[in-house]
Design a protein around this motif. Structure first.
Motif, mmCIF file in Angstrom:
data_model
loop_
_atom_site.group_PDB
_atom_site.id
_atom_site.type_symbol
_atom_site.label_atom_id
_atom_site.label_comp_id
_atom_site.label_asym_id
_atom_site.label_seq_id
_atom_site.Cartn_x
_atom_site.Cartn_y
_atom_site.Cartn_z
ATOM 1 N N GLU A 291 -2.446 -6.098 16.791
ATOM 2 C CA GLU A 291 -1.517 -4.990 16.386
ATOM 3 C C GLU A 291 -0.058 -5.592 16.833
ATOM 4 O O GLU A 291 0.106 -5.882 17.888
ATOM 5 N N PRO A 292 0.956 -5.406 16.020
ATOM 6 C CA PRO A 292 2.309 -5.664 16.525
ATOM 7 C C PRO A 292 2.886 -4.480 17.441
ATOM 8 O O PRO A 292 2.242 -3.434 17.327
ATOM 9 N N ALA A 293 3.748 -4.734 18.195
ATOM 10 C CA ALA A 293 4.362 -3.754 19.001
ATOM 11 C C ALA A 293 5.544 -3.250 18.688
ATOM 12 O O ALA A 293 6.519 -4.342 18.371
ATOM 13 N N VAL A 294 5.895 -2.193 18.217
ATOM 14 C CA VAL A 294 7.051 -1.658 17.618
ATOM 15 C C VAL A 294 7.781 -0.671 18.549
ATOM 16 O O VAL A 294 7.403 0.208 19.144
ATOM 17 N N VAL A 295 9.167 -1.170 18.838
ATOM 18 C CA VAL A 295 9.945 -0.388 19.744
ATOM 19 C C VAL A 295 11.260 -0.077 19.241
ATOM 20 O O VAL A 295 11.820 -0.880 18.328
ATOM 21 N N VAL A 296 11.928 1.209 19.474
ATOM 22 C CA VAL A 296 13.220 1.281 18.907
ATOM 23 C C VAL A 296 14.077 0.941 20.503
ATOM 24 O O VAL A 296 13.862 1.436 21.495
ATOM 25 N N ILE A 297 15.264 0.464 20.437
ATOM 26 C CA ILE A 297 16.209 -0.205 21.659
ATOM 27 C C ILE A 297 17.242 0.499 21.183
ATOM 28 O O ILE A 297 17.910 0.374 20.304
ATOM 29 N N ALA A 298 17.959 1.058 22.370
ATOM 30 C CA ALA A 298 19.324 1.734 22.500
ATOM 31 C C ALA A 298 20.062 0.854 23.651
ATOM 32 O O ALA A 298 19.572 0.859 24.597
ATOM 33 N N ARG A 299 21.177 0.308 23.301
ATOM 34 C CA ARG A 299 21.964 -0.390 24.200
ATOM 35 C C ARG A 299 23.276 0.280 24.482
ATOM 36 O O ARG A 299 23.819 0.582 23.496
ATOM 37 N N THR A 300 23.920 0.007 25.656
ATOM 38 C CA THR A 300 25.389 0.673 25.800
ATOM 39 C C THR A 300 26.150 -0.205 25.618
ATOM 40 O O THR A 300 27.526 -0.233 26.127
ATOM 41 N N THR A 301 26.133 -1.334 24.678
ATOM 42 C CA THR A 301 27.241 -2.065 24.279
ATOM 43 C C THR A 301 27.161 -2.290 22.735
ATOM 44 O O THR A 301 25.983 -1.895 22.276
ATOM 45 N N GLN A 302 28.156 -2.605 22.247
ATOM 46 C CA GLN A 302 28.359 -2.559 20.848
ATOM 47 C C GLN A 302 27.293 -3.223 20.037
ATOM 48 O O GLN A 302 26.534 -3.115 18.893
ATOM 49 N N GLU A 303 27.124 -4.530 20.506
ATOM 50 C CA GLU A 303 26.161 -5.417 20.000
ATOM 51 C C GLU A 303 25.115 -5.786 21.080
ATOM 52 O O GLU A 303 25.407 -5.898 22.500
ATOM 53 N N PRO A 304 24.044 -6.472 20.733
ATOM 54 C CA PRO A 304 22.893 -6.759 21.616
ATOM 55 C C PRO A 304 23.492 -8.166 22.549
ATOM 56 O O PRO A 304 24.117 -8.835 22.107
ATOM 57 N N ILE A 305 23.201 -8.061 24.051
ATOM 58 C CA ILE A 305 23.364 -9.069 24.772
ATOM 59 C C ILE A 305 22.121 -9.565 25.270
ATOM 60 O O ILE A 305 21.401 -8.642 25.716
ATOM 61 N N LYS A 306 21.655 -10.807 25.220
ATOM 62 C CA LYS A 306 20.618 -11.513 25.948
ATOM 63 C C LYS A 306 20.810 -12.861 26.472
ATOM 64 O O LYS A 306 21.318 -13.668 25.910
ATOM 65 N N VAL A 307 20.717 -12.600 27.792
ATOM 66 C CA VAL A 307 21.052 -13.811 28.646
ATOM 67 C C VAL A 307 19.649 -14.359 29.120
ATOM 68 O O VAL A 307 19.053 -13.706 29.833
ATOM 69 N N SER A 308 19.266 -15.800 28.753
ATOM 70 C CA SER A 308 17.989 -16.088 29.410
ATOM 71 C C SER A 308 18.268 -16.544 30.649
ATOM 72 O O SER A 308 19.251 -17.188 31.066
ATOM 73 N N VAL A 309 17.283 -16.513 31.438
ATOM 74 C CA VAL A 309 17.098 -17.095 32.888
ATOM 75 C C VAL A 309 15.914 -17.680 33.013
ATOM 76 O O VAL A 309 14.753 -17.395 32.213
ATOM 77 N N PRO A 310 15.702 -18.639 33.719
ATOM 78 C CA PRO A 310 14.584 -19.779 34.140
ATOM 79 C C PRO A 310 13.256 -19.044 34.647
ATOM 80 O O PRO A 310 12.191 -19.410 34.301
ATOM 81 N N GLU A 311 13.454 -17.915 35.464
ATOM 82 C CA GLU A 311 12.511 -17.217 35.962
ATOM 83 C C GLU A 311 13.020 -15.788 36.177
ATOM 84 O O GLU A 311 14.012 -15.355 36.120
ATOM 85 N N LEU A 312 11.949 -15.048 36.757
ATOM 86 C CA LEU A 312 12.239 -13.576 37.078
ATOM 87 C C LEU A 312 12.375 -13.585 38.396
ATOM 88 O O LEU A 312 12.002 -14.312 39.218
ATOM 89 N N TYR A 313 13.516 -12.572 38.905
ATOM 90 C CA TYR A 313 13.725 -12.609 40.301
ATOM 91 C C TYR A 313 14.183 -11.130 40.474
ATOM 92 O O TYR A 313 14.479 -10.567 39.351
ATOM 93 N N ARG A 314 14.152 -10.594 41.712
ATOM 94 C CA ARG A 314 14.626 -9.392 42.071
ATOM 95 C C ARG A 314 16.077 -9.366 42.071
ATOM 96 O O ARG A 314 16.793 -10.107 42.579
ATOM 97 N N LEU A 315 16.596 -8.456 41.436
ATOM 98 C CA LEU A 315 18.183 -8.442 41.398
ATOM 99 C C LEU A 315 18.479 -7.788 42.618
ATOM 100 O O LEU A 315 18.331 -6.396 42.930
ATOM 101 N N GLU A 316 19.189 -8.401 43.417
ATOM 102 C CA GLU A 316 19.869 -8.007 44.654
ATOM 103 C C GLU A 316 21.370 -7.538 44.310
ATOM 104 O O GLU A 316 22.035 -7.994 43.782
ATOM 105 N N ALA A 317 21.762 -6.244 45.249
ATOM 106 C CA ALA A 317 23.054 -5.752 45.088
ATOM 107 C C ALA A 317 24.008 -6.938 44.961
ATOM 108 O O ALA A 317 25.122 -7.001 44.689
#
Length: 149
Positions: free
Chosen positions: A117-143
């Motif tokens: 089964e595909p997963a279908v989602v509706v996304i809302a973002r607070t910018t006019q156009e989508p932003i996607k910045v690839s990162v090499p790994e997941l990490y905790r965002l520190e202040a």
């Protein structure tokens, strides 16, 4: 696709109403790629909304959405949202009707582990156009690591 240039006004008065002074309708099946509401489709200034379908057994790369918040509504399927809490990867399984918030700059990925089964989602973002910045790994965002706004 419905755009300001090709959308037929519902009433004569709508034709005289400036683009950003009226309500816009984007009907089902009229998406511009994934985008329903954006600067390109209806002249939105601070909002992007769209429909995304993740195929069975798929996964995005690790990424964040820059300065944009992302709200996600699960239409169908069971997507999994993965992020790092500083100690380990955390996996949040979504179900139809669930909502998720992805804060600005938080590295994450979306997965669809279902083989059928595909997963279908509706996304809302607070910018006019989508932003996607690839990162090499997941990490905790520190202040201290948060880029200046």
């Amino acid at each position: 696709m419905t755009t300001p240039h090709d959308a037929a006004p519902a009433t004569p008065s709508e034709a005289d109403t400036p683009l950003n002074d009226r309500v816009h309708r984007v009907g089902s099946g009229e998406l511009d790629g994934y985008a329903a509401i954006s600067g390109g489709t209806v002249g939105s200034k601070r909002l992007w909304m769209g429909l995304v379908e993740n195929p069975p057994l798929s996964s995005t790369d690790n990424h964040h959405h820059g300065d944009s918040e992302a709200g996600v509504y699960v239409v169908s399927g069971h997507p999994v949202f993965v992020y790092h809490d500083g100690t380990r990867e955390v996996r949040l399984e979504g179900h139809p009707g669930d909502f998720f918030l992805v804060p600005p700059f938080v590295p994450h990925r979306e997965e669809n582990p279902d083989p059928n089964e595909p997963a279908v989602v509706v996304i809302a973002r607070t910018t006019q156009e989508p932003i996607k910045v690839s990162v090499p790994e997941l990490y905790r965002l520190e202040a201290a690591n948060t880029p200046p706004r």
